[in-house]
Design a protein around this motif. Sequence first.
Motif, mmCIF file in Angstrom:
data_model
loop_
_atom_site.group_PDB
_atom_site.id
_atom_site.type_symbol
_atom_site.label_atom_id
_atom_site.label_comp_id
_atom_site.label_asym_id
_atom_site.label_seq_id
_atom_site.Cartn_x
_atom_site.Cartn_y
_atom_site.Cartn_z
ATOM 1 N N THR A 1 -7.406 8.541 -4.878
ATOM 2 C CA THR A 1 -7.364 7.075 -4.779
ATOM 3 C C THR A 1 -7.261 6.593 -3.337
ATOM 4 N N GLY A 2 -6.895 7.482 -2.427
ATOM 5 C CA GLY A 2 -6.627 7.084 -1.050
ATOM 6 C C GLY A 2 -5.159 7.145 -0.698
ATOM 7 N N PHE A 3 -4.304 7.453 -1.688
ATOM 8 C CA PHE A 3 -2.874 7.629 -1.434
ATOM 9 C C PHE A 3 -2.667 8.823 -0.510
ATOM 10 N N TYR B 1 -7.631 0.958 -6.534
ATOM 11 C CA TYR B 1 -7.362 2.283 -5.987
ATOM 12 C C TYR B 1 -5.904 2.709 -6.220
ATOM 13 N N ASN B 2 -5.366 2.344 -7.360
ATOM 14 C CA ASN B 2 -4.003 2.721 -7.715
ATOM 15 C C ASN B 2 -4.019 3.826 -8.760
ATOM 16 N N GLU C 1 0.824 -1.202 0.000
ATOM 17 C CA GLU C 1 0.000 0.000 0.000
ATOM 18 C C GLU C 1 0.863 1.258 0.000
ATOM 19 N N ASN C 2 0.394 2.267 -0.736
ATOM 20 C CA ASN C 2 0.917 3.632 -0.615
ATOM 21 C C ASN C 2 2.396 3.739 -0.963
ATOM 22 N N ARG D 1 -2.822 -1.785 -3.344
ATOM 23 C CA ARG D 1 -3.746 -0.656 -3.428
ATOM 24 C C ARG D 1 -3.077 0.639 -2.965
ATOM 25 N N TYR D 2 -3.648 1.764 -3.439
ATOM 26 C CA TYR D 2 -3.200 3.111 -3.080
ATOM 27 C C TYR D 2 -1.772 3.391 -3.539
#
Length: 769
Positions: A635-637, A588-589, A543-544, A566-567
Amino acid sequence: MPVSGQTQRIYISPSGNDSNPGTKEAPVATLHHAQQMWRKLDGTVQVVLRGGTYYLDSTLLLTPEDNADMNTFLFIMGYPGEEVVLSGAKPLKTSWEPWQRGVYRTAVPASVPSMDRLFINGEQQILARYPNYDSSARFYHGTAEDALSPARVKTWKQPVGAIVHALHRAEWGGYHYRITGVDEKGAPVLEGGWQNNRQMGLHPQYRFVENVIEELDAPREWYFDSAAHQLYYMPPTGGELPENVSYAVLKELIVIKGSHQRPVKQVILNNIIFTGTARTFMLTKEPLLRSDWTIYRGGALLIEGAEYCYIGNCKFDEVGGNAIFLNNYNRYVNVDSCHIYKAGASGIAVVGSPDAVRSPAFEYNQFVPYTKMDRTPGPQSENYPHYCDIKDNLIQYTGEVEKQSAGVQISMSSNITISHNTIHNVPRAGINVSEGTWGGHIIEYNDVYNTVLETGDHGAFNSWGRDRFWHPDRRVMDSATTADISLVTLDARDITVIHHNRFRCDHGWDIDLDDGSSNYRIYNNVCLNGGLKLREGFFRTVENNIIINNSFHPHVWFSNSGDVFRYNIVTSAYKPIGIQTWGKEVDYNFFPDKSSLKAAQANGTDVHSTYGDPQFMDFAAGDYRVKPGSKVLSTGFTNFPMDQFGVRIPRLKALAAPVPLPAELYAQQTAGKASLTWKGATVKNIEGLGERSATGLPDESGAYFVKVPAGSEAYKAGFRTGDVVIAVEGEKIRDTADFMSKFQEHAWKQSMQMTVFRNQRAMELKVAK
């Protein structure tokens, strides 16, 4: 006898005398004599070494007799502001006389049986070799395909005793051999090759030979004739004959050795330089479970059976093998603020005992049948490192001799923290985790770059997961893990966390979780070049992360992998191999363009992902935080700091090589305007009928090499001005961005096949990394 708890001081000086009382005014001369003194004292002891070089006659062995009490400390420290050197070398008196070809020689006492390394004024010299030492050469400072040819061997009067170094045939580390004779065809007979746990034979091209007197033909080269007791040396041009000569003898300088039942406790080593130790490549024999490694359990500093010990502010200067080895039972041992420079093997190795492993297997193709396997999770003894910290160290130019090495190596250990280290210019991984036993590691805030420089198919961070559940036959493993998913975490018991690091790999992946690596959480990392790979494992959450000029490489996943991606920001399309199912969640990327996103969505992933310009704060300066309002944030990043990677000690930061940041983001180059510098060549898109005509191309597809300077890396790789790359590994190239994407995708390989349009026709070019 002093009162218990009182601090006692013993002073040592190279100009001291062991008959002295050990005071500051009248110091003793040797550590071994000081040890006899401190063992008679109660309470905390502070051993202070004054500046100078101490040539140890034997390894200093610290046992529970030196300190096994949590109420006291044993300090061994250099005097503040003075340079204290512990050397494993032995001084040699010389009487040089001219020999021939600019070479001099001197008689050596018959008591000297062999020489492994020679030092002039403390500087390592070059054992006579073919080809000659070349500091600019990628492999071994110079290699030659004919190094072992019968024609070459025929020119040597005494080939027996010569030493051969070569890469693994697949570039998975290296091999080392002694020549023991010559066969009827004139080829050398070799003994050795046990330094790699994936036997495939030595590389046909990347090899060299040393310890041959006929090859003594360059300044600073030397050779020792042990039968005639003669040392030969060619001084630098115009240089004076050396007087300060020494040769390596000891393999270990200090050994801290206790046991689980009675550990050594609270020994503090501070402000000491370790140097002058012998090479250990022929002792690197023991396989590490099913990784590609074999090891030698030794180092300039060897620690076993210790608790709450601290190694700080020390330098390991061109030691012959491993710098620091934490072996078997160790608890709460810290290595902090040290500088490891040009170690012959690994910088810091943290390795437990196979007797702590349940149902161990020791080679890639070995396997304990599931019906006979111990299904109890975790270790079966305490004989392994646990809760040890490695932080704020500068580790550079390691693996000078042994290419299957790492800046930091972990095997059969648990809960090891690797934090705020700068690791660069290494032949293989910066940080390597050999298998999943027993996880729980924290790898954080490290700066790891210029890695996998002399090998391939590896990562700046690399791991294998060939644990109890893993089987070399994928079908067997599929069935077993489908029937019982708990097999996966029998060894990888605790989650390993990789966060807030910056990684760069030159010939592989920035983060490479290979062959079953399982139970990882990976977040807030920057990947500068090679991308991120997940192969054949379970329970990885990614993630992230920010992946510059590359992407996500999922390889041959299990149907029930449980993987999450994701993210994350990727800057080219995903690079899947053999993927049938896409884990628990891939969504969500953020992608660089619509086509990359659509390619992912065609596989059923990334329904909520988006694409565009990420709007980095300052790409050229390596600040990959995104600006307020960037589409990435939808995206949530979330942004994370870009100024906390690597060692925090100012004196060590100043010694680190600069980080090679990408000059530009290839994915943001616009069609028709793209131009970049690659391996010294200027490469651009084909623009218009004029350039199509000049190159003879039927369309405007390809990467056009408009200028390839003679001597550039591109020229050496076979490119010439006017070339157009139209395919890489059989895949058509549209433009420069596509070329770079495909090159990055295949950069882990030993070489890649490119189709080049030259002189009005297509030709194949095999491009080495």
